[in-house]
Design a protein around this motif. Structure first.
Motif, PDB file in Angstrom:
ATOM      1  N   ALA A   1      -9.199 -30.163 -58.418  1.00 12.37           N
ATOM      2  CA  ALA A   1      -8.893 -31.598 -58.348  1.00 12.37           C
ATOM      3  C   ALA A   1      -7.386 -31.818 -58.256  1.00 12.37           C
ATOM      4  O   ALA A   1      -6.920 -32.677 -57.497  1.00 12.37           O
ATOM      5  CB  ALA A   1      -9.477 -32.325 -59.557  1.00 12.37           C
TER       6      ALA A   1
ATOM      7  N   ALA B   1     -12.471 -26.310 -61.778  1.00 18.78           N
ATOM      8  CA  ALA B   1     -12.701 -27.657 -61.255  1.00 18.78           C
ATOM      9  C   ALA B   1     -11.458 -28.528 -61.426  1.00 18.78           C
ATOM     10  O   ALA B   1     -11.075 -29.274 -60.515  1.00 18.78           O
ATOM     11  CB  ALA B   1     -13.902 -28.293 -61.962  1.00 18.78           C
ATOM     12  N   LEU B   2     -10.824 -28.428 -62.588  1.00 18.53           N
ATOM     13  CA  LEU B   2      -9.603 -29.202 -62.835  1.00 18.53           C
ATOM     14  C   LEU B   2      -8.483 -28.789 -61.898  1.00 18.53           C
ATOM     15  O   LEU B   2      -7.745 -29.640 -61.375  1.00 18.53           O
ATOM     16  CB  LEU B   2      -9.177 -29.058 -64.297  1.00 18.53           C
ATOM     17  CG  LEU B   2     -10.109 -29.684 -65.329  1.00 18.53           C
ATOM     18  CD1 LEU B   2      -9.716 -29.243 -66.737  1.00 18.53           C
ATOM     19  CD2 LEU B   2     -10.101 -31.191 -65.215  1.00 18.53           C
TER      20      LEU B   2
ATOM     21  N   LEU C   1     -13.568 -36.415 -68.281  1.00 14.59           N
ATOM     22  CA  LEU C   1     -14.941 -35.940 -68.329  1.00 14.59           C
ATOM     23  C   LEU C   1     -15.007 -34.502 -68.843  1.00 14.59           C
ATOM     24  O   LEU C   1     -15.837 -34.177 -69.699  1.00 14.59           O
ATOM     25  CB  LEU C   1     -15.578 -36.042 -66.940  1.00 14.59           C
ATOM     26  CG  LEU C   1     -17.060 -35.719 -66.827  1.00 14.59           C
ATOM     27  CD1 LEU C   1     -17.879 -36.689 -67.670  1.00 14.59           C
ATOM     28  CD2 LEU C   1     -17.480 -35.787 -65.367  1.00 14.59           C
ATOM     29  N   ALA C   2     -14.113 -33.668 -68.357  1.00 13.96           N
ATOM     30  CA  ALA C   2     -14.097 -32.265 -68.776  1.00 13.96           C
ATOM     31  C   ALA C   2     -13.806 -32.139 -70.270  1.00 13.96           C
ATOM     32  O   ALA C   2     -14.449 -31.345 -70.967  1.00 13.96           O
ATOM     33  CB  ALA C   2     -13.059 -31.485 -67.968  1.00 13.96           C
TER      34      ALA C   2
ATOM     35  N   ASN D   1      -8.673 -37.519 -60.283  1.00 13.86           N
ATOM     36  CA  ASN D   1      -8.294 -36.334 -61.037  1.00 13.86           C
ATOM     37  C   ASN D   1      -8.260 -36.639 -62.537  1.00 13.86           C
ATOM     38  O   ASN D   1      -8.749 -35.853 -63.353  1.00 13.86           O
ATOM     39  CB  ASN D   1      -6.935 -35.819 -60.562  1.00 13.86           C
ATOM     40  CG  ASN D   1      -6.518 -34.533 -61.236  1.00 13.86           C
ATOM     41  OD1 ASN D   1      -7.316 -33.622 -61.422  1.00 13.86           O
ATOM     42  ND2 ASN D   1      -5.257 -34.452 -61.618  1.00 13.86           N
TER      43      ASN D   1
ATOM     44  N   SER E   1      -9.966 -38.927 -64.055  1.00 14.49           N
ATOM     45  CA  SER E   1     -11.339 -39.113 -64.535  1.00 14.49           C
ATOM     46  C   SER E   1     -12.031 -37.767 -64.744  1.00 14.49           C
ATOM     47  O   SER E   1     -12.788 -37.603 -65.709  1.00 14.49           O
ATOM     48  CB  SER E   1     -12.136 -39.990 -63.562  1.00 14.49           C
ATOM     49  OG  SER E   1     -12.436 -39.302 -62.382  1.00 14.49           O
ATOM     50  N   ILE E   2     -11.776 -36.808 -63.890  1.00 14.38           N
ATOM     51  CA  ILE E   2     -12.353 -35.474 -64.055  1.00 14.38           C
ATOM     52  C   ILE E   2     -11.800 -34.816 -65.318  1.00 14.38           C
ATOM     53  O   ILE E   2     -12.532 -34.154 -66.060  1.00 14.38           O
ATOM     54  CB  ILE E   2     -12.105 -34.616 -62.797  1.00 14.38           C
ATOM     55  CG1 ILE E   2     -12.896 -35.183 -61.618  1.00 14.38           C
ATOM     56  CG2 ILE E   2     -12.480 -33.158 -63.045  1.00 14.38           C
ATOM     57  CD1 ILE E   2     -12.553 -34.567 -60.284  1.00 14.38           C
ATOM     58  N   GLU E   3     -10.509 -35.007 -65.582  1.00 14.44           N
ATOM     59  CA  GLU E   3      -9.915 -34.466 -66.806  1.00 14.44           C
ATOM     60  C   GLU E   3     -10.573 -35.071 -68.045  1.00 14.44           C
ATOM     61  O   GLU E   3     -10.901 -34.350 -68.991  1.00 14.44           O
ATOM     62  CB  GLU E   3      -8.413 -34.724 -66.832  1.00 14.44           C
ATOM     63  CG  GLU E   3      -7.629 -33.904 -65.844  1.00 14.44           C
ATOM     64  CD  GLU E   3      -6.161 -34.287 -65.784  1.00 14.44           C
ATOM     65  OE1 GLU E   3      -5.723 -35.168 -66.569  1.00 14.44           O
ATOM     66  OE2 GLU E   3      -5.442 -33.715 -64.952  1.00 14.44           O
TER      67      GLU E   3
END
Length: 121
Positions: free
Chosen positions: A92, A88-89, A73-74, A67, A69-71
């Motif tokens: 996750a 998406a966030l 990346l976003a 989660n 890493s997605i933050e």
């Protein structure tokens, strides 16, 4: 060959640091993880119980890192508000919540059973 593995591990530990630092969720997960492990020791859990508790803790931490890493990346790819990125966030975050609730249920079942066994015997 060994050098490339050392670099991979160095990157992984750097990622662990980046994933944990600045994320308040780990301030909840760390004490909860320690509390579960202490309770498991005090209640004399057996091998399979330790394994299941460890897997639950590992899965929650892994999903939390994913989660994070997605933050990152976003934020890097889309600094402006974007509804789809927000979705998406949120999804996750929901995965972390779902695994945390599952881990809590499993942990309470195992630790509750052990407590019951100690009280009965």
């Amino acid at each position: 060959m060994i050098r490339s593995w050392l670099i991979k591990f160095q990157c992984a530990f750097r990622g662990l640091y980046i994933g944990i630092s600045g994320h308040s969720s780990f301030l909840v997960h760390l004490p909860a993880s320690v509390a579960v492990l202490l309770c498991a020791a005090l209640l004399r859990c057996n091998g399979w119980q330790w394994a299941v508790l460890g897997l639950c803790i590992g899965m929650v931490w892994s999903l939390e890192l994913l989660n994070s890493s997605i933050e990152h990346l976003a934020r890097g790819l889309c600094p402006d508000h974007n509804a789809e990125v927000g979705n998406a966030l949120d999804t996750a975050s929901a995965a972390v919540l779902f695994m945390s609730m599952t881990a809590a249920a499993v942990g309470l079942s195992i630790l509750g059973f052990q407590l019951y066994q100690l009280v009965i015997h």
